[in-house]
Every structure is written in C-alpha cells, then in structure tokens.
Design a protein around this motif. Sequence first.
Motif, short mmCIF file in Angstrom:
data_model
loop_
_atom_site.label_atom_id
_atom_site.label_comp_id
_atom_site.label_asym_id
_atom_site.label_seq_id
_atom_site.Cartn_x
_atom_site.Cartn_y
_atom_site.Cartn_z
N LEU A 69 -2.75 22.41 9.97
CA LEU A 69 -3.98 21.83 10.08
C LEU A 69 -3.30 21.14 8.69
N VAL A 70 -3.23 21.54 7.61
CA VAL A 70 -3.63 21.11 6.06
C VAL A 70 -1.88 20.36 6.23
N ASN A 71 -0.92 20.86 6.85
CA ASN A 71 0.32 20.19 7.02
C ASN A 71 0.43 18.83 7.25
N ARG A 72 -0.29 18.82 7.79
CA ARG A 72 -0.33 17.13 9.72
C ARG A 72 -1.49 16.20 8.85
N LEU A 73 -2.03 16.81 7.95
CA LEU A 73 -2.95 16.14 7.73
C LEU A 73 -2.38 15.00 6.52
N ARG A 74 -1.48 16.20 5.50
CA ARG A 74 -0.72 16.03 4.08
C ARG A 74 0.17 14.82 4.77
N ALA A 75 0.70 15.24 6.01
CA ALA A 75 1.38 13.83 6.37
C ALA A 75 1.16 12.81 6.58
N ALA A 76 -0.09 12.72 7.38
CA ALA A 76 -1.08 11.69 7.91
C ALA A 76 -1.04 10.85 6.78
N VAL A 77 -1.84 11.13 5.44
CA VAL A 77 -1.34 10.39 4.11
C VAL A 77 -0.76 10.67 3.47
N GLU A 78 0.46 11.17 3.54
CA GLU A 78 1.43 10.74 3.33
C GLU A 78 2.41 9.35 3.66
N SER A 79 2.09 9.09 5.16
CA SER A 79 3.02 8.72 6.10
C SER A 79 1.91 6.98 5.65
N CYS A 80 0.58 7.12 4.79
CA CYS A 80 -0.29 6.07 5.55
C CYS A 80 0.29 4.38 4.77
N PHE A 81 0.94 4.41 3.57
CA PHE A 81 1.50 3.30 3.16
C PHE A 81 2.54 2.32 3.64
N ASP A 82 3.11 3.63 4.83
CA ASP A 82 4.36 3.13 5.44
C ASP A 82 4.08 2.24 6.85
N ARG A 83 2.82 3.01 7.25
CA ARG A 83 1.56 2.84 8.31
C ARG A 83 1.15 1.60 8.04
N MET A 84 0.46 0.90 6.91
CA MET A 84 0.01 0.28 6.33
C MET A 84 0.91 -1.03 6.69
N LYS A 85 2.32 -0.67 6.09
CA LYS A 85 3.26 -1.66 6.19
C LYS A 85 3.81 -2.19 7.28
N GLN A 86 3.45 -0.92 8.14
CA GLN A 86 3.89 -1.71 9.46
C GLN A 86 3.27 -2.36 10.36
N GLU A 87 2.05 -2.07 10.21
CA GLU A 87 0.97 -2.76 10.47
C GLU A 87 0.91 -4.67 9.64
N ASN A 88 1.49 -4.76 8.14
CA ASN A 88 1.48 -5.70 8.54
C ASN A 88 2.48 -5.88 6.72
N PRO A 89 3.13 -6.32 7.27
CA PRO A 89 4.50 -6.56 6.09
C PRO A 89 4.65 -7.55 5.01
N ASN A 90 2.56 -7.55 4.65
CA ASN A 90 3.37 -8.60 3.17
C ASN A 90 2.37 -7.54 2.50
N VAL A 91 2.56 -6.34 3.19
CA VAL A 91 1.53 -5.68 1.61
C VAL A 91 1.89 -5.04 0.79
N ASP A 92 2.00 -5.11 0.11
CA ASP A 92 2.73 -4.34 -1.34
C ASP A 92 1.94 -3.30 -2.44
N GLY A 93 2.72 -2.62 -2.72
CA GLY A 93 2.04 -1.29 -3.56
C GLY A 93 2.75 -0.17 -3.37
N GLU A 94 2.01 1.10 -3.35
CA GLU A 94 3.20 2.35 -3.56
C GLU A 94 1.79 3.75 -3.31
N ALA A 95 2.65 4.45 -3.23
CA ALA A 95 1.70 5.72 -2.24
C ALA A 95 2.39 6.29 -3.33
N LEU A 96 1.67 7.50 -3.78
CA LEU A 96 2.22 8.19 -5.19
C LEU A 96 1.17 10.06 -4.76
N TYR A 97 2.00 10.79 -4.87
CA TYR A 97 1.67 12.10 -5.09
C TYR A 97 1.13 12.74 -6.22
#
Length: 196
Positions: free
Chosen positions: A98-126
């Motif tokens: 479950l930890v690995n699944r949740l981490r993967a969901a958070v790590e891919s969050c910004f990419d999914r945001m950009k898929q929904e709205n290509p105008n979004v800019d920014g970055e995701a950091l660990y």
Amino acid sequence: MKLLRTAALTTAALGLSLTSLSWATAAPAPKFLAAAEMPPAPTAWTAGPVTPGLPEDFCAGTAAPRSSSKHRLYATELDTNGRQTVTVAASEAKAKVLVNRLRAAVESCFDRMKQENPNVDGEALYHGELPVEEGAHVYSIDSFDPVGGSNDVALYSVGRDGRTVTVVAWGQLGDLEDASLSGFQKTARTAVTKLY
C-alpha cells in the motif's frame, strides 16, 4: 428446570465476560493528528471529526482501500487546508504494498494534472524519507495555471507503522517558498509516531 436455568445463566455470563475480554485485548485504534499538530499557519487550525472512508484527494485518489480507511480534515481561516488518512492493512506485507501504491500515486500526481490541463506549469519534488518507525516519505507539488491564474502548493507524506499506513496532505495558495517544509516534516513525523 432450575439446574438448566442456572447453566444458561452461567453460559450467558461466561459469554459476556469473553466478549468483554476480546474487546479489552483488541488492538487500539490508531490516533489522528490534533489541530495544533499541523504545520504553523497565520491563523489557528481546526480539525473535523474522524470519518470512515477516504477524503477527496486528486493525488492520493483511491489508492487505499475505502473500507479499511478513516480520515480527518483540517482547515484554517485562510486558504490553507489539510487531510490525514489512516489505513489499517491486513498484514505488514500488504501495508508495504500500500505504501508503494500511495507513493506512486503522489509521484505521478503532477503528470496527471498536466494531462487534465496542459496549461499547468510547475514541478513535483521528493524531499526524502524521515526516520520514524518504518519511515515517512515527503513530497511537494508546486503548480501554476496561467490561464486560471491560480498558484498552489501541496505537501504530502506517506508513512507506516507496522501494518498501519498514514497519508498527510497539506495545501495552500502560493508556491513552495511560501510553505513551511520543516513544519510539515515535523507534522509527518508526529503523524506516524502518534498512530500507536
């Protein structure tokens, strides 16, 4: 007849004491963060009730099972909010998955945001793993929508203590420079430590 009634009463009493004993020896319920344990904010935090199921969360989504999860919402008078979700897995092995699944969901969050709205800019950091119980991983998602004019920052932690997993999310208007990363890291450590 009197003997049967006594035997029935003895059995009923024994059943009651066994039930009481099983409740007494059951594992304690995980504890949630108090409002005062959220990161520093200009106005005081308030905490809602602990509620069964999952909160609405674009990043963590439904990665955790709804039936074995509870959550609590937090807010300030300004544009700052938070969520804590606690999930008790059937075993430590399932909690690790479950930890690995949740981490993967958070790590891919910004990419999914950009898929929904290509105008979004920014970055995701660990921001690394905190040394608490079985660990807590910290992330930031800094996003800006030039069309809508919104600038948002979110911080996430995914932590585990045994077979219990907790996700803490924090968000407000602004960018990463406006966030108290060290304050959030302290909250993330507290969230895992406080579970049991």
